[in-house]
Design a protein around this motif. Structure first.
Motif, PDB file in Angstrom:
ATOM      1  N   LYS A  97       0.958  -1.098   0.058  1.00  0.00           N
ATOM      2  CA  LYS A  97      -0.007   0.189   0.163  1.00  0.00           C
ATOM      3  C   LYS A  97       0.992   1.339   0.104  1.00  0.00           C
ATOM      4  CE  LYS A  97      -4.109   1.786   0.263  1.00  0.00           C
ATOM      5  NZ  LYS A  97      -5.400   1.438  -0.719  1.00  0.00           N
ATOM      6  N   ASN A  98       1.285   1.307  -1.159  1.00  0.00           N
ATOM      7  CA  ASN A  98       2.781   2.270  -1.065  1.00  0.00           C
ATOM      8  C   ASN A  98       2.637   3.756  -1.390  1.00  0.00           C
ATOM      9  OD1 ASN A  98       4.058  -0.244  -1.510  1.00  0.00           O
ATOM     10  ND2 ASN A  98       3.018  -0.389  -3.466  1.00  0.00           N
ATOM     11  N   PRO A  99       3.170   4.520  -0.317  1.00  0.00           N
ATOM     12  CA  PRO A  99       2.977   5.971  -0.422  1.00  0.00           C
ATOM     13  C   PRO A  99       3.688   6.714  -1.136  1.00  0.00           C
ATOM     14  CG  PRO A  99       4.046   5.161   1.379  1.00  0.00           C
ATOM     15  CD  PRO A  99       3.869   4.004   0.731  1.00  0.00           C
ATOM     16  N   GLN A 100       3.341   7.857  -2.024  1.00  0.00           N
ATOM     17  CA  GLN A 100       3.966   8.762  -2.515  1.00  0.00           C
ATOM     18  C   GLN A 100       3.850  10.257  -1.727  1.00  0.00           C
ATOM     19  OE1 GLN A 100       5.019   9.347  -6.461  1.00  0.00           O
ATOM     20  NE2 GLN A 100       2.975   8.054  -7.340  1.00  0.00           N
ATOM     21  N   ILE A 101       5.088  10.764  -1.150  1.00  0.00           N
ATOM     22  CA  ILE A 101       4.902  11.691  -0.300  1.00  0.00           C
ATOM     23  C   ILE A 101       5.346  12.790  -0.927  1.00  0.00           C
ATOM     24  CG2 ILE A 101       5.790  12.640   1.683  1.00  0.00           C
ATOM     25  CD1 ILE A 101       6.246   9.836   2.653  1.00  0.00           C
ATOM     26  N   ARG A 143      -1.184   5.296  -2.348  1.00  0.00           N
ATOM     27  CA  ARG A 143      -1.517   6.107  -0.999  1.00  0.00           C
ATOM     28  C   ARG A 143      -0.842   7.594  -1.337  1.00  0.00           C
ATOM     29  NH1 ARG A 143       0.086   4.823   4.688  1.00  0.00           N
ATOM     30  NH2 ARG A 143       1.783   3.713   3.569  1.00  0.00           N
ATOM     31  N   ILE A 144      -1.404   8.584  -1.647  1.00  0.00           N
ATOM     32  CA  ILE A 144      -0.559   9.846  -2.055  1.00  0.00           C
ATOM     33  C   ILE A 144      -1.013  10.824  -0.775  1.00  0.00           C
ATOM     34  CG2 ILE A 144      -0.503  11.749  -3.693  1.00  0.00           C
ATOM     35  CD1 ILE A 144       0.264   8.923  -4.857  1.00  0.00           C
ATOM     36  N   LEU A 202      -7.394   5.902  -6.334  1.00  0.00           N
ATOM     37  CA  LEU A 202      -6.373   6.612  -5.823  1.00  0.00           C
ATOM     38  C   LEU A 202      -6.723   7.261  -4.262  1.00  0.00           C
ATOM     39  CD1 LEU A 202      -3.376   7.586  -6.304  1.00  0.00           C
ATOM     40  CD2 LEU A 202      -4.499   9.674  -7.095  1.00  0.00           C
ATOM     41  N   THR A 203      -6.186   7.089  -3.494  1.00  0.00           N
ATOM     42  CA  THR A 203      -6.525   7.671  -2.277  1.00  0.00           C
ATOM     43  C   THR A 203      -5.450   8.821  -1.689  1.00  0.00           C
ATOM     44  OG1 THR A 203      -5.064   5.862  -0.717  1.00  0.00           O
ATOM     45  CG2 THR A 203      -7.279   5.698  -1.184  1.00  0.00           C
TER      46      THR A 203
END
Ligand code: NAD
Length: 492
Positions: free
Chosen positions: A260-264, A295-296, A394-395
């Motif tokens: 559940k990979n975040p892009q920050i 997960r953005i 997209l979240t």
């Protein structure tokens, strides 16, 4: 919709022989974009799995492969890479029809897969142990790097040829003999690969391919005492079953699981580039991607602007017939995945997240297509923010300071990949160091090369694929210690 070719009838590969399942049963695969049968595979049974393991065991214990020279192994792997390239159009078409992914992406994946075979071929020549020459006058030690033995390789449906190419050439480079089980939804290209391996000169029995379901075939491959390592890519839930099944015989286990990979995005992120990477990261392969950037996390000061750009890109995303060269997003793999994605969309609405675009099934004469979907202001504890949806959803979560961003990013059972967007080197690197994930990109997303190891922290997996370490998963280290000159008594 374009014309669909007649179905291909595949067989399983055991000890160099192509055959139907011992029960005669078959699995029919319908194209997710066209609802037409495109392939049929044997529904391999217990007896087939056991025969495939016996063939691999025989090839390992008595066959030439584990003791062939590195140069010979390299030649087979290089030839396989060439054959994948020569057959890329055909393989890409099979992959497109069975998985529902767009044809241009399916064909491109064949090139990436071939590149991994080339890289593994090069690694063949670098495998060696070490010497210990400073143990005193009369002691000498060395280590040998030996093939681990019989390897079960179990793969999922989202990148069938690419994922087997992250395992098999490294197992072969090490000198292992293998049983491969592709997903019951997308077995075609793995079976085609079996033919290419014979053409490349691989001896019979070194690679055996059984098709069929996780129960019984996958389970037997994970549990059987004659298997020395099981290397699995798939869901975290099945990964846990594999690890439990392998525990009884303490075989080595390598797992590549969910994410559940975040892009920050920090306040100084380059907005145009990040918006492109966000759209690519979630819609590539219809979001059916372990690495999907689902997960953005965006700093409050730029969030509205970024969301606006992402929405523009989302609305322009071309969803359609996987055979259409212009399609960017194809069909959803199967009915249960389709329903699961729709259930998550409903859960997002119920949790109070703001649905900005999409969220519906797309109208089409055939197949299953879901609109690219964006949720903003997603509660960080909601299921769509925490669970792997594996769809084009997209979240977006907003944050106000760096510590909060890192805390949200790490507040997950998963730890596969992440990315950090900042023009400031300190911010980007500090954040990259604090994120608990196997891969962290800076100012890019899903870039890579076979030279770079890939794998998960936490419940995203165990072990690493690709990179120089990949081959170590399939080797054992043997220590040889020799006393030089007279033996010195230890007991008398
Ligand atoms: P899945 O776990 O349902 O199935 C994967 C494979 O395991 C299939 O071949 C299946 O037949 C087999 N299997 C099912 N039950 C089994 C059992 N009890 N014992 C042994 N084998 C069994 O996964 P999927 O739906 O095919 O793929 C999607 C999942 O894969 C997602 O969770 C995704 O994140 C993950 N994935 C991870 C990576 C990675 O590199 N980390 C890459 C691609 C996909």
């Amino acid at each position: 919709m374009k014309t669909i070719p007649d179905p291909t009838r595949y067989q399983q590969l055991i000890d160099g022989q192509w055959s139907d399942a011992s029960t005669g049963k078959r699995i029919e695969r319908q194209s997710p974009g066209h609802d037409k049968t495109v392939s049929t595979y044997p529904e391999s049974a217990d007896a087939d799995a056991i025969a495939a393991i016996a063939a691999a065991r025989k090839a390992f214990d008595h066959g030439p492969w584990p003791s062939t020279s590195a140069a010979e192994r390299e030649a087979v792997l290089r030839r396989t890479a060439e054959l994948i390239r020569e057959n890329a159009d055909r393989l890409g078409l099979v992959e497109c029809l069975e998985s529902g992914k767009p044809i241009t992406q399916a064909k491109a994946e064949m090139g990436w897969a071939a590149g991994i075979w080339d890289y593994a071929a090069a690694l063949c020549r670098t495998l060696h142990g070490e010497t210990a020459n400073a143990l005193g006058e009369s002691l000498f030690g060395m280590t040998l790097c030996e093939p681990l033995g019989v390897a079960s390789l179990i793969t999922p449906w989202n990148f069938p040829l690419l994922i087997i190419s992250q395992k098999l050439p490294f197992a072969l480079a090490a000198g292992c003999c293998c049983i491969v089980k592709p997903s019951e939804f997308t077995s075609g290209t793995t079976l085609e690969l079996g033919k290419l391996l014979s053409q490349a000169g691989l001896p019979d029995g070194v690679v055996n391919i059984v098709t069929g379901y996780g129960e019984p075939v996958g389970r037997i491959l994970a549990e059987h005492p004659d298997v020395d390592i099981v290397s699995f890519t798939g869901s975290t839930a099945v990964g846990k079953k594999i690890a439990a099944g392998a525990a009884a015989t303490l075989k080595k286990v390598s797992l590549e699981l969910g994410g559940k990979n975040p892009q920050i995005l920090f306040a100084d992120a380059e907005i145009e580039a990040a918006a492109d990477a966000i759209a690519f990261g979630i819609y590539f392969n219809a979001g059916e991607c372990c690495n999907s950037g689902s997960r953005i996390l965006i700093h409050d000061s730029i969030a509205d602007q970024v969301v606006e750009r992402v929405l523009e890109k989302t609305k322009k995303t071309r969803v359609g017939d996987p055979l259409d060269e212009n399609a960017q997003v194809g069909a959803i793999i199967n009915q249960s995945q389709h329903e699961k994605i729709l259930q998550y969309i409903e859960a997002g609405k119920k949790a109070g997240a703001s649905l900005k675009t999409g969220g519906e099934v797309m109208e089409s004469e055939t197949g299953r297509f879901i609109q690219p979907t964006v949720f903003d202001h997603v509660p960080a504890d909601s299921s769509i923010a925490r669970e792997e949806i594996f769809g084009p959803v997209l979240t977006v979560i907003r944050f106000s300071d760096t510590d909060e961003a890192i805390r949200i990013a790490n507040d997950s059972l998963y730890g596969l990949s992440a990315s950090v967007w900042s023009r400031d080197f300190d911010t980007a690197l500090r954040c990259a160091r604090k994120i608990r994930a196997g891969t962290v990109w800076i100012n890019t997303f899903m870039d890579g090369a076979p030279e770079l190891p890939f794998g998960g922290y936490k419940q995203s997996g165990l072990g690493r694929e690709l990179g120089p370490e990949a081959v170590n998963e399939f080797t054992e280290v043997k220590t040889i210690t020799a006393r030089l000159g007279p033996y010195s008594d230890k007991w008398s």
